[in-house]
Design an enzyme around this catalytic site. Structure first.
Site, PDB file in Angstrom:
ATOM      1  N   ASP A   1       0.642  -1.245  -0.164  1.00 49.68           N
ATOM      2  CA  ASP A   1       0.023  -0.025   0.167  1.00 49.68           C
ATOM      3  C   ASP A   1       0.759   1.053  -0.077  1.00 49.68           C
ATOM      4  O   ASP A   1       1.981   1.258   0.670  1.00 49.68           O
ATOM      5  CB  ASP A   1      -1.168   0.053   1.203  1.00 49.68           C
ATOM      6  CG  ASP A   1      -1.915   1.081   1.233  1.00 49.68           C
ATOM      7  OD1 ASP A   1      -2.496   1.188   0.165  1.00 49.68           O
ATOM      8  OD2 ASP A   1      -2.370   1.519   2.404  1.00 49.68           O
TER       9      ASP A   1
ATOM     10  N   SER B   1      -6.333  -4.934  -4.026  1.00 42.40           N
ATOM     11  CA  SER B   1      -7.388  -5.124  -3.431  1.00 42.40           C
ATOM     12  C   SER B   1      -8.603  -5.051  -4.258  1.00 42.40           C
ATOM     13  O   SER B   1      -8.432  -4.389  -5.542  1.00 42.40           O
ATOM     14  CB  SER B   1      -7.627  -4.082  -2.109  1.00 42.40           C
ATOM     15  OG  SER B   1      -7.824  -2.651  -2.684  1.00 42.40           O
TER      16      SER B   1
ATOM     17  N   ARG C   1       1.060   6.831  -3.991  1.00 41.16           N
ATOM     18  CA  ARG C   1       1.110   8.028  -3.106  1.00 41.16           C
ATOM     19  C   ARG C   1       2.596   8.382  -3.115  1.00 41.16           C
ATOM     20  O   ARG C   1       3.122   9.619  -3.173  1.00 41.16           O
ATOM     21  CB  ARG C   1       0.538   7.983  -1.943  1.00 41.16           C
ATOM     22  CG  ARG C   1      -0.866   7.916  -2.187  1.00 41.16           C
ATOM     23  CD  ARG C   1      -1.835   8.028  -0.517  1.00 41.16           C
ATOM     24  NE  ARG C   1      -1.154   6.496   0.441  1.00 41.16           N
ATOM     25  CZ  ARG C   1      -1.809   5.781   0.343  1.00 41.16           C
ATOM     26  NH1 ARG C   1      -2.855   5.387  -0.515  1.00 41.16           N
ATOM     27  NH2 ARG C   1      -1.407   4.455   1.182  1.00 41.16           N
TER      28      ARG C   1
ATOM     29  N   GLU D   1     -10.875  -2.703  -3.986  1.00 39.89           N
ATOM     30  CA  GLU D   1     -11.136  -1.204  -4.128  1.00 39.89           C
ATOM     31  C   GLU D   1     -10.239  -0.720  -5.313  1.00 39.89           C
ATOM     32  O   GLU D   1     -10.465   0.059  -6.054  1.00 39.89           O
ATOM     33  CB  GLU D   1     -10.566  -0.553  -3.017  1.00 39.89           C
ATOM     34  CG  GLU D   1     -11.480  -0.645  -1.834  1.00 39.89           C
ATOM     35  CD  GLU D   1     -11.267  -1.888  -1.017  1.00 39.89           C
ATOM     36  OE1 GLU D   1     -10.304  -2.464  -1.133  1.00 39.89           O
ATOM     37  OE2 GLU D   1     -12.326  -2.138  -0.154  1.00 39.89           O
ATOM     38  N   ASN D   2      -9.140  -1.432  -5.626  1.00 45.67           N
ATOM     39  CA  ASN D   2      -8.211  -1.137  -6.578  1.00 45.67           C
ATOM     40  C   ASN D   2      -8.929  -0.993  -8.026  1.00 45.67           C
ATOM     41  O   ASN D   2      -8.347  -0.405  -8.985  1.00 45.67           O
ATOM     42  CB  ASN D   2      -6.853  -1.797  -6.805  1.00 45.67           C
ATOM     43  CG  ASN D   2      -5.943  -1.594  -5.364  1.00 45.67           C
ATOM     44  OD1 ASN D   2      -5.276  -2.631  -5.061  1.00 45.67           O
ATOM     45  ND2 ASN D   2      -5.980  -0.449  -5.019  1.00 45.67           N
TER      46      ASN D   2
ATOM     47  N   ARG E   1      -9.841   2.402  -9.866  1.00 42.39           N
ATOM     48  CA  ARG E   1      -8.576   3.273 -10.165  1.00 42.39           C
ATOM     49  C   ARG E   1      -9.004   3.449 -11.729  1.00 42.39           C
ATOM     50  O   ARG E   1      -9.557   2.702 -12.442  1.00 42.39           O
ATOM     51  CB  ARG E   1      -7.410   2.636  -9.962  1.00 42.39           C
ATOM     52  CG  ARG E   1      -6.929   2.533  -8.650  1.00 42.39           C
ATOM     53  CD  ARG E   1      -5.465   1.978  -8.238  1.00 42.39           C
ATOM     54  NE  ARG E   1      -5.402   1.831  -6.883  1.00 42.39           N
ATOM     55  CZ  ARG E   1      -4.123   1.762  -6.476  1.00 42.39           C
ATOM     56  NH1 ARG E   1      -3.002   1.744  -7.197  1.00 42.39           N
ATOM     57  NH2 ARG E   1      -4.001   1.649  -4.942  1.00 42.39           N
TER      58      ARG E   1
END
Length: 100
Positions: free
Chosen positions: A21, A66, A25, A68-69, A72
């Site tokens: 993770d 994940s 960023r 959630e990825n 993207r």
């Protein structure tokens, strides 16, 4: 005495899990594209794997993508998937040599 020499092998876990993770960023903070961070993540996995083999850690789990990825941007998801495929293809001979 090296750091490795200071480690008591009897106190090491048999299984270590990593959540990959923050690579994107991190890359943005470096002024780079998010995919650059994912590429550096592959290098981190390689280093972790080599160190784990040297230390005798038997099992590694990497949570690299994940659910959630999938939200993207398509270009980033495609780049991550390609990077995963390339990493598996490129690293398999070394992993097999090290009984991973």
């Amino acid at each position: 005495m090296s750091l490795k020499d200071k480690i008591n092998p009897e106190r090491l876990p048999k299984h270590v899990a990593f959540i990959m993770d923050g690579n994107g960023r991190w890359a943005k903070k470096q002024g780079k594209e998010r995919v650059f961070g994912h590429q550096i993540g592959v290098e981190s996995v390689r280093e972790i794997t080599i160190a784990s083999v040297e230390l005798g850690i038997k099992y590694l789990t990497f949570y690299a993508f994940s659910t959630e990825n999938w939200n993207r941007p398509k270009e980033e998801v495609d780049a991550i998937m390609l990077l995963m495929v390339q990493a598996i293809e490129n690293e398999t001979p070394t992993l097999m040599k090290n009984n991973v």
